[in-house]
Design an enzyme around this catalytic site. Structure first.
Site, mmCIF file in Angstrom:
data_model
loop_
_atom_site.group_PDB
_atom_site.id
_atom_site.type_symbol
_atom_site.label_atom_id
_atom_site.label_comp_id
_atom_site.label_asym_id
_atom_site.label_seq_id
_atom_site.Cartn_x
_atom_site.Cartn_y
_atom_site.Cartn_z
ATOM 1 N N LYS A 1 0.829 -1.033 -0.066
ATOM 2 C CA LYS A 1 0.070 0.026 0.019
ATOM 3 C C LYS A 1 0.758 1.222 0.188
ATOM 4 O O LYS A 1 0.584 2.404 -0.504
ATOM 5 C CB LYS A 1 -0.909 -0.025 1.129
ATOM 6 C CG LYS A 1 -2.036 -1.169 1.251
ATOM 7 C CD LYS A 1 -3.034 -1.192 2.088
ATOM 8 C CE LYS A 1 -3.641 -2.375 2.332
ATOM 9 N NZ LYS A 1 -4.290 -3.104 1.080
ATOM 10 N N ASN B 1 -12.458 3.230 3.836
ATOM 11 C CA ASN B 1 -13.485 2.766 3.014
ATOM 12 C C ASN B 1 -14.684 2.478 3.771
ATOM 13 O O ASN B 1 -14.594 3.000 5.080
ATOM 14 C CB ASN B 1 -13.093 1.401 2.278
ATOM 15 C CG ASN B 1 -13.027 0.192 3.107
ATOM 16 O OD1 ASN B 1 -13.593 -0.073 4.174
ATOM 17 N ND2 ASN B 1 -12.111 -0.742 2.502
ATOM 18 N N LEU C 1 -16.101 4.765 -1.549
ATOM 19 C CA LEU C 1 -17.321 4.092 -1.619
ATOM 20 C C LEU C 1 -17.352 3.008 -3.056
ATOM 21 O O LEU C 1 -18.311 2.487 -3.411
ATOM 22 C CB LEU C 1 -18.491 4.857 -1.909
ATOM 23 C CG LEU C 1 -18.852 5.861 -0.634
ATOM 24 C CD1 LEU C 1 -19.835 6.942 -0.986
ATOM 25 C CD2 LEU C 1 -19.129 5.160 0.611
ATOM 26 N N ASP D 1 -9.515 -5.383 -12.351
ATOM 27 C CA ASP D 1 -8.658 -5.676 -11.231
ATOM 28 C C ASP D 1 -8.772 -4.301 -10.105
ATOM 29 O O ASP D 1 -8.196 -3.375 -10.595
ATOM 30 C CB ASP D 1 -7.344 -6.114 -11.611
ATOM 31 C CG ASP D 1 -6.227 -6.152 -10.074
ATOM 32 O OD1 ASP D 1 -6.938 -6.389 -9.257
ATOM 33 O OD2 ASP D 1 -5.108 -5.962 -10.407
ATOM 34 N N THR E 1 -7.528 -4.130 -7.197
ATOM 35 C CA THR E 1 -6.190 -4.131 -6.535
ATOM 36 C C THR E 1 -5.492 -2.886 -6.562
ATOM 37 O O THR E 1 -5.202 -2.392 -7.971
ATOM 38 C CB THR E 1 -5.360 -5.442 -6.806
ATOM 39 O OG1 THR E 1 -6.018 -6.606 -6.913
ATOM 40 C CG2 THR E 1 -4.257 -5.579 -5.539
ATOM 41 N N GLY F 1 -7.593 1.739 -4.419
ATOM 42 C CA GLY F 1 -7.792 2.773 -3.086
ATOM 43 C C GLY F 1 -6.295 3.307 -2.986
ATOM 44 O O GLY F 1 -6.305 4.613 -2.576
ATOM 45 N N ASP F 2 -5.239 2.625 -2.893
ATOM 46 C CA ASP F 2 -3.872 3.270 -3.011
ATOM 47 C C ASP F 2 -3.807 4.481 -3.996
ATOM 48 O O ASP F 2 -3.343 5.381 -3.347
ATOM 49 C CB ASP F 2 -3.108 2.221 -2.959
ATOM 50 C CG ASP F 2 -3.190 0.976 -2.155
ATOM 51 O OD1 ASP F 2 -3.953 1.101 -1.272
ATOM 52 O OD2 ASP F 2 -2.580 -0.232 -2.384
ATOM 53 N N MET G 1 -7.325 2.971 -12.734
ATOM 54 C CA MET G 1 -6.664 1.854 -12.164
ATOM 55 C C MET G 1 -7.316 0.648 -12.138
ATOM 56 O O MET G 1 -6.600 -0.569 -12.159
ATOM 57 C CB MET G 1 -6.222 2.351 -10.654
ATOM 58 C CG MET G 1 -5.267 1.336 -9.878
ATOM 59 S SD MET G 1 -3.681 1.261 -10.841
ATOM 60 C CE MET G 1 -3.012 0.030 -9.666
ATOM 61 N N GLY H 1 -2.838 -5.182 -11.899
ATOM 62 C CA GLY H 1 -1.263 -4.844 -11.359
ATOM 63 C C GLY H 1 -1.552 -3.813 -10.269
ATOM 64 O O GLY H 1 -2.839 -3.345 -10.009
HETATM 65 O O1 RIB Z 1 -3.877 -2.682 -1.592
HETATM 66 C C1 RIB Z 1 -3.128 -3.184 -2.542
HETATM 67 C C2 RIB Z 1 -1.738 -3.596 -1.443
HETATM 68 O O2 RIB Z 1 -2.068 -4.355 -0.590
HETATM 69 C C3 RIB Z 1 -0.859 -4.640 -2.545
HETATM 70 O O3 RIB Z 1 -0.014 -3.961 -3.344
HETATM 71 C C4 RIB Z 1 -0.496 -5.542 -1.723
HETATM 72 O O4 RIB Z 1 1.003 -5.465 -1.750
HETATM 73 C C5 RIB Z 1 -0.952 -5.243 -0.414
HETATM 74 O O5 RIB Z 1 -0.274 -4.226 0.474
HETATM 75 NA NA NA Z 2 -5.353 -2.798 -10.445
#
Ligand code: RIB
Ligand code: NA
Length: 290
Positions: free
Chosen positions: A38, A178, A205, A232, A234, A237-238, A268, A273
């Site tokens: 993150k 969140n 949200l 994806d 993933t 949020g970051d 994103m 990825g």
């Molecule tokens: O928020 C996604 C991240 O959560 C990923 O990159 C993983 O490494 C975890 O830390």
């Molecule tokens: Na992604």
């Protein structure tokens, strides 16, 4: 200038038909490795949003590639220590709808010392931003030091721990969390979000956008998300938080910083990825969000 105390992970992605249940053995249809954590994701997002970012973190003896990659992505790395503990990693399964679950090994991220953090923040100037999450140790010391030095504190409370947030109450300028985390925080504190001693709160949200609880407005304001096809989620949020911190650090009004962050997060989720695929300002400019 942003000082990001954050995790650095090797992300192992497994694309699966559905998220595995207890006792289930599941064949992945695709495998991919990349830079994540993150913290690293937020550093890269903030750098791609145009901010000057110094990452404060740690990798193991096996982690030089991660430091190199952050550098390549425009993040300053002199305060990434090398510890004896191995680099953190995450095993991430992503299903066909883009939902994920993640198993995390903290490793070097948990081996940071107050001395390392203090040495980095000694170079900060009043008005800079301290950004942080919950995947490293050292948050209370970092926040205390940042307050003394006149830094703004932006805290993304993920992965969520109510006690960690409560320990920093009264010292946070912007909290990002969140909807599920917001509910957990309210029930742990026994009060509504706005009754907490935190200046600004942004609740993400997902596909419904986000909500801003400002310290100065009685009413929370909701912002809709930009509709995209999710591949994806993933790191979305970051990416949102990194962009938001960068926008505020360069003096954008909250609404404008949120808008840019929502666009970055929308792009994103269309990419598989984490840190390696975070969009930059040009990607946002070139995309038709209408
Ligand atoms: O928020 C996604 C991240 O959560 C990923 O990159 C993983 O490494 C975890 O830390
Ligand atoms: Na992604």
């Amino acid at each position: 200038m942003i000082w990001n105390l954050g995790s650095i992970n090797a992300d192992n992605f497994y694309r699966v038909p559905h998220l595995p249940g207890p006792g289930e053995t599941l064949a992945a249809t695709d495998f991919q490795q990349g830079l994540g954590g993150k913290g690293a994701n937020m550093s890269v997002a903030a750098a791609r949003a145009g901010a000057r970012v110094t990452h404060i973190g740690a990798v193991g003896p096996d982690g030089d590639w991660a430091r190199q990659r952050l550098l390549e992505y425009g993040v300053d790395t002199p305060h990434i220590a090398t510890t004896e503990t191995a680099t953190g990693h995450a095993n991430i399964t992503v299903d066909i709808s883009g939902e994920n679950n993640i198993v995390l090994f903290g490793g070097a991220n948990q081996a940071l010392t107050n001395q390392m953090i203090g040495a980095a923040l000694a170079e900060a100037s009043p008005g800079d931003t301290l950004l942080l999450q919950n995947e490293t140790n050292g948050q209370p010391f970092a926040v205390q030091t940042a307050r003394t030095l006149g830094l703004k504190v932006v805290y993304a409370a993920a992965p969520f721990q109510a006690e960690a947030v409560q320990a920093l109450m009264g010292q946070i300028d912007l909290l990002v969390l969140n909807a599920v985390e917001a509910e957990q925080l309210e029930s742990a504190a026994g009060r509504g979000l706005r009754q907490l001693d935190i200046a600004d709160i942004v609740v993400t949200l997902g596909g419904d956008g986000c909500r801003w609880h400002s310290s100065s407005h009685a009413q929370a304001e909701t912002f809709g998300a930009y509709p995209v096809k999710s591949i994806d989620t993933t790191g979305a949020g970051d990416t949102f938080t990194g962009y938001l911190a960068a926008g505020l650090d360069r003096g954008l009004p909250m609404k404008d910083a949120i808008d840019l962050a929502m666009k970055a997060a929308a792009l994103m989720v269309t990419r598989q990825g984490t840190a390696d695929v975070i969009p930059d300002l040009k990607d946002i400019q070139d995309h038709d969000f209408s």
